[in-house]
Design a protein around this motif. Structure first.
Motif, PDB file in Angstrom:
ATOM      1  N   LEU A 248       0.829  -1.208   0.000  1.00  0.00           N
ATOM      2  CA  LEU A 248       0.000   0.000   0.000  1.00  0.00           C
ATOM      3  C   LEU A 248       0.863   1.257   0.000  1.00  0.00           C
ATOM      4  O   LEU A 248       0.476   2.282  -0.580  1.00  0.00           O
ATOM      5  CB  LEU A 248      -0.936  -0.004   1.209  1.00  0.00           C
ATOM      6  CG  LEU A 248      -2.094  -1.018   1.131  1.00  0.00           C
ATOM      7  CD1 LEU A 248      -2.946  -0.951   2.387  1.00  0.00           C
ATOM      8  CD2 LEU A 248      -2.961  -0.768  -0.110  1.00  0.00           C
ATOM      9  N   PHE A 249       2.027   1.176   0.646  1.00  0.00           N
ATOM     10  CA  PHE A 249       2.939   2.322   0.617  1.00  0.00           C
ATOM     11  C   PHE A 249       3.392   2.606  -0.806  1.00  0.00           C
ATOM     12  O   PHE A 249       3.360   3.755  -1.268  1.00  0.00           O
ATOM     13  CB  PHE A 249       4.148   2.046   1.511  1.00  0.00           C
ATOM     14  CG  PHE A 249       5.148   3.164   1.539  1.00  0.00           C
ATOM     15  CD1 PHE A 249       4.948   4.279   2.343  1.00  0.00           C
ATOM     16  CD2 PHE A 249       6.296   3.112   0.752  1.00  0.00           C
ATOM     17  CE1 PHE A 249       5.875   5.316   2.365  1.00  0.00           C
ATOM     18  CE2 PHE A 249       7.219   4.141   0.761  1.00  0.00           C
ATOM     19  CZ  PHE A 249       7.008   5.252   1.576  1.00  0.00           C
ATOM     20  N   GLN A 250       3.808   1.544  -1.505  1.00  0.00           N
ATOM     21  CA  GLN A 250       4.237   1.733  -2.889  1.00  0.00           C
ATOM     22  C   GLN A 250       3.060   2.085  -3.793  1.00  0.00           C
ATOM     23  O   GLN A 250       3.210   2.864  -4.740  1.00  0.00           O
ATOM     24  CB  GLN A 250       4.930   0.465  -3.396  1.00  0.00           C
ATOM     25  CG  GLN A 250       6.251   0.158  -2.719  1.00  0.00           C
ATOM     26  CD  GLN A 250       7.302   1.225  -2.960  1.00  0.00           C
ATOM     27  OE1 GLN A 250       7.279   1.948  -3.959  1.00  0.00           O
ATOM     28  NE2 GLN A 250       8.237   1.346  -2.032  1.00  0.00           N
ATOM     29  N   PHE A 251       1.877   1.525  -3.491  1.00  0.00           N
ATOM     30  CA  PHE A 251       0.686   1.886  -4.262  1.00  0.00           C
ATOM     31  C   PHE A 251       0.362   3.365  -4.066  1.00  0.00           C
ATOM     32  O   PHE A 251      -0.035   4.059  -5.010  1.00  0.00           O
ATOM     33  CB  PHE A 251      -0.511   1.037  -3.832  1.00  0.00           C
ATOM     34  CG  PHE A 251      -1.769   1.336  -4.597  1.00  0.00           C
ATOM     35  CD1 PHE A 251      -1.884   1.015  -5.938  1.00  0.00           C
ATOM     36  CD2 PHE A 251      -2.847   1.954  -3.972  1.00  0.00           C
ATOM     37  CE1 PHE A 251      -3.033   1.301  -6.654  1.00  0.00           C
ATOM     38  CE2 PHE A 251      -4.007   2.238  -4.671  1.00  0.00           C
ATOM     39  CZ  PHE A 251      -4.102   1.911  -6.019  1.00  0.00           C
ATOM     40  N   GLY A 252       0.563   3.822  -2.827  1.00  0.00           N
ATOM     41  CA  GLY A 252       0.386   5.248  -2.567  1.00  0.00           C
ATOM     42  C   GLY A 252       1.348   6.090  -3.381  1.00  0.00           C
ATOM     43  O   GLY A 252       0.991   7.158  -3.883  1.00  0.00           O
ATOM     44  N   ARG A 253       2.571   5.597  -3.536  1.00  0.00           N
ATOM     45  CA  ARG A 253       3.549   6.309  -4.356  1.00  0.00           C
ATOM     46  C   ARG A 253       3.126   6.323  -5.821  1.00  0.00           C
ATOM     47  O   ARG A 253       3.358   7.300  -6.540  1.00  0.00           O
ATOM     48  CB  ARG A 253       4.922   5.670  -4.211  1.00  0.00           C
ATOM     49  CG  ARG A 253       5.541   5.809  -2.823  1.00  0.00           C
ATOM     50  CD  ARG A 253       6.968   5.335  -2.808  1.00  0.00           C
ATOM     51  NE  ARG A 253       7.824   6.213  -3.603  1.00  0.00           N
ATOM     52  CZ  ARG A 253       9.096   5.953  -3.885  1.00  0.00           C
ATOM     53  NH1 ARG A 253       9.642   4.829  -3.465  1.00  0.00           N
ATOM     54  NH2 ARG A 253       9.806   6.792  -4.609  1.00  0.00           N
ATOM     55  N   VAL A 254       2.520   5.203  -6.264  1.00  0.00           N
ATOM     56  CA  VAL A 254       2.008   5.158  -7.641  1.00  0.00           C
ATOM     57  C   VAL A 254       0.906   6.199  -7.814  1.00  0.00           C
ATOM     58  O   VAL A 254       0.849   6.907  -8.837  1.00  0.00           O
ATOM     59  CB  VAL A 254       1.479   3.749  -7.977  1.00  0.00           C
ATOM     60  CG1 VAL A 254       0.778   3.750  -9.337  1.00  0.00           C
ATOM     61  CG2 VAL A 254       2.614   2.739  -7.987  1.00  0.00           C
ATOM     62  N   ILE A 255       0.026   6.303  -6.828  1.00  0.00           N
ATOM     63  CA  ILE A 255      -1.039   7.312  -6.888  1.00  0.00           C
ATOM     64  C   ILE A 255      -0.439   8.702  -6.952  1.00  0.00           C
ATOM     65  O   ILE A 255      -0.893   9.571  -7.720  1.00  0.00           O
ATOM     66  CB  ILE A 255      -1.972   7.183  -5.674  1.00  0.00           C
ATOM     67  CG1 ILE A 255      -2.734   5.854  -5.718  1.00  0.00           C
ATOM     68  CG2 ILE A 255      -2.966   8.349  -5.626  1.00  0.00           C
ATOM     69  CD1 ILE A 255      -3.590   5.604  -4.498  1.00  0.00           C
ATOM     70  N   VAL A 256       0.597   8.903  -6.136  1.00  0.00           N
ATOM     71  CA  VAL A 256       1.269  10.210  -6.125  1.00  0.00           C
ATOM     72  C   VAL A 256       1.875  10.508  -7.488  1.00  0.00           C
ATOM     73  O   VAL A 256       1.785  11.638  -7.995  1.00  0.00           O
ATOM     74  CB  VAL A 256       2.347  10.237  -5.016  1.00  0.00           C
ATOM     75  CG1 VAL A 256       3.243  11.458  -5.175  1.00  0.00           C
ATOM     76  CG2 VAL A 256       1.694  10.242  -3.637  1.00  0.00           C
ATOM     77  N   VAL A 257       2.509   9.494  -8.101  1.00  0.00           N
ATOM     78  CA  VAL A 257       3.101   9.702  -9.427  1.00  0.00           C
ATOM     79  C   VAL A 257       2.012   9.948 -10.467  1.00  0.00           C
ATOM     80  O   VAL A 257       2.206  10.728 -11.405  1.00  0.00           O
ATOM     81  CB  VAL A 257       3.968   8.484  -9.822  1.00  0.00           C
ATOM     82  CG1 VAL A 257       4.420   8.599 -11.270  1.00  0.00           C
ATOM     83  CG2 VAL A 257       5.180   8.391  -8.915  1.00  0.00           C
TER      84      VAL A 257
END
Length: 448
Positions: free
Chosen positions: A244-253
């Protein structure tokens, strides 16, 4: 003491070298592909965000296996340590194969959902890069799991040597395919696939050696549900958190993708360079699992506290030196990339924000939680990290980046807010001693 200064040095130095290699090769990939154009950089950086999400899940699973194995080693139960190693590899191969198949079949849907608004040439490069790198997932999962098991034994030197070989293959392949064969993003993706497959094969072969403290035993592939449950007890919360942390980063990108190719490229280059400043933290996070995990297995609370503080102090010292050097050399570093003046200027600002604040916040935000995980206190780390990601990094990325019009700059400001929140609560959690019960220090026996 379970670990002398000499044994800590033998564990930590190879880990730092391995992380340096990983980051350096990552930067070399971006430098080489930058010669193809900013659309190629953007496509690679976008897919790397998805790949990082998947890799984080594999790493979390490996962490679960490493914690369990380290605890068994500390408790002098080598038979169970070997059993846990075998089950970890079985789980890793199964999950990674499923993920690979889904990624290949639905790559266009995944990219369209996450980055549908990007330009057509960026999307084309991203799709090509995604399908090739997805084929390497099973090899990467086996390599990560095997390396984690060797680190749990305190043998980080071996994984460092294999990492050196893997990175040599990767960089040489990049040079051959990009400069020699004039390929685009394929020239970066194919060497990654080749290098990971070679590294996985070597690590698996070495893990079969019965001279190792932990090795693969027997030919049976029957699931051992007791071991699987113990591994997943650590691995699932860590995987959910990391995923979810990396998914959050994907959302941010995906938010940054709205601001155009210049900001996507600047963000991609910044992510590559700023990771150099986190090398010490990444290495110490891995060391923390081994050291604290063995202390928990040995049922020694005093050494858990002692080594957690010691490793954290070392992490802060190295992080400060590394980031100061990067910031001083930043104008020269950016000249390695074929960027427009506007892209280079924005990348400079983003890196300055990240690396400047990392000196004060990164170790307590990301290295300290691994001490809690090694003590089986995984649910707190998971809940806090997920809440902080969505409440600060994602929400305030929308507010600052889109609402107030700061663009990528606002997104990185939100990242710093996330770090501050994490530091406050992870430090409180460790100081409060609430992790003791999870580690079994209230019970007569820790590992059975």
């Amino acid at each position: 003491m379970l670990f002398t200064n000499s044994s800590l040095k033998k564990l930590i130095v190879p880990l730092i070298i391995e992380q340096v290699l990983a980051v350096t090769v990552g930067m070399a990939d971006v430098v080489m592909v930058s010669t193809v154009g900013e659309a190629a950089i953007s496509g690679v950086s976008l897919v790397d965000m998805i790949n990082n999400l998947i890799i984080a899940v594999f790493a979390a699973l490996a962490t679960g296996g490493a914690v369990v194995t380290a605890q068994f080693i500390g408790a002098k139960r080598k038979d169970k340590a070997c059993r846990s190693a075998k089950q970890l590899l079985m789980i890793a191969l199964t999950i990674s194969t499923v993920v690979m198949i889904l990624s290949v079949l639905f790559r266009k849907t995944i990219l369209s959902v996450l980055f549908g608004s990007i330009e057509e040439d960026v999307m084309r490069n991203a799709s090509t890069y995604f399908i090739i790198t997805a084929l390497s997932f099973p090899f990467l999962a086996i390599y990560n799991s095997s390396a984690a098991l060797f680190r749990a034994m305190g043998n980080s030197k071996l994984s460092m040597k294999v990492s050196i070989l893997m990175n040599i293959i990767n960089v040489a392949g990049n040079a051959i395919f990009i400069y020699g064969c004039k390929m685009g993003v394929e020239g970066v993706a194919i060497p990654s696939l080749l290098s990971r497959s070679v590294a996985a094969g070597i690590m698996f072969f070495l893990l079969c050696n019965k001279k190792n403290e932990v090795h693969l035993v027997g030919r049976s592939i029957r699931p051992d549900w007791y071991m699987i449950k113990r591994i997943l007890y650590i691995g699932i919360p860590s995987g959910i958190e990391s995923g979810l942390f990396q998914f959050g980063r994907v959302i941010v990108v995906s938010i940054i993708a709205r601001f155009g190719t210049i900001q996507i490229a600047a963000n991609g280059v910044a992510n590559t360079i700023d990771s150099m400043g986190c090398i010490a933290g990444q290495a110490m996070s891995l060391a923390m699992i081994t050291v604290v995990g063995q202390c928990v297995g040995a049922h020694d609370e005093k050494q858990v506290k002692y080594y957690t503080k010691k490793i954290l102090k070392i992490t802060y010292a190295i992080t400060a030196v590394a980031n100061t050097c990067i910031l001083l050399a930043l104008p020269l570093i950016l000249q390695l990339f074929s960027l427009s003046p506007e892209t280079s200027k924005l990348a400079y600002i983003l890196i300055f924000i990240h690396n400047g604040m990392a000196i004060f916040l990164w170790p307590a935000s990301f290295t300290l939680p691994n001490a809690l995980r090694a003590c089986n206190d995984v649910k707190f780390a998971m809940i806090l990290s997920i809440f902080s990601m969505f409440a600060f990094r994602i929400l305030f990325s929308y507010i600052l980046g889109i609402g107030l019009g700061y663009g990528a700059l606002g997104v990185w400001m939100a990242m710093v807010m996330d770090w501050i929140f994490r530091v406050c609560f992870f430090v409180w959690r460790f100081a409060s001693g609430k992790w003791r019960a999870r580690a079994g220090f209230n019970d007569p026996v820790v590992v059975s």
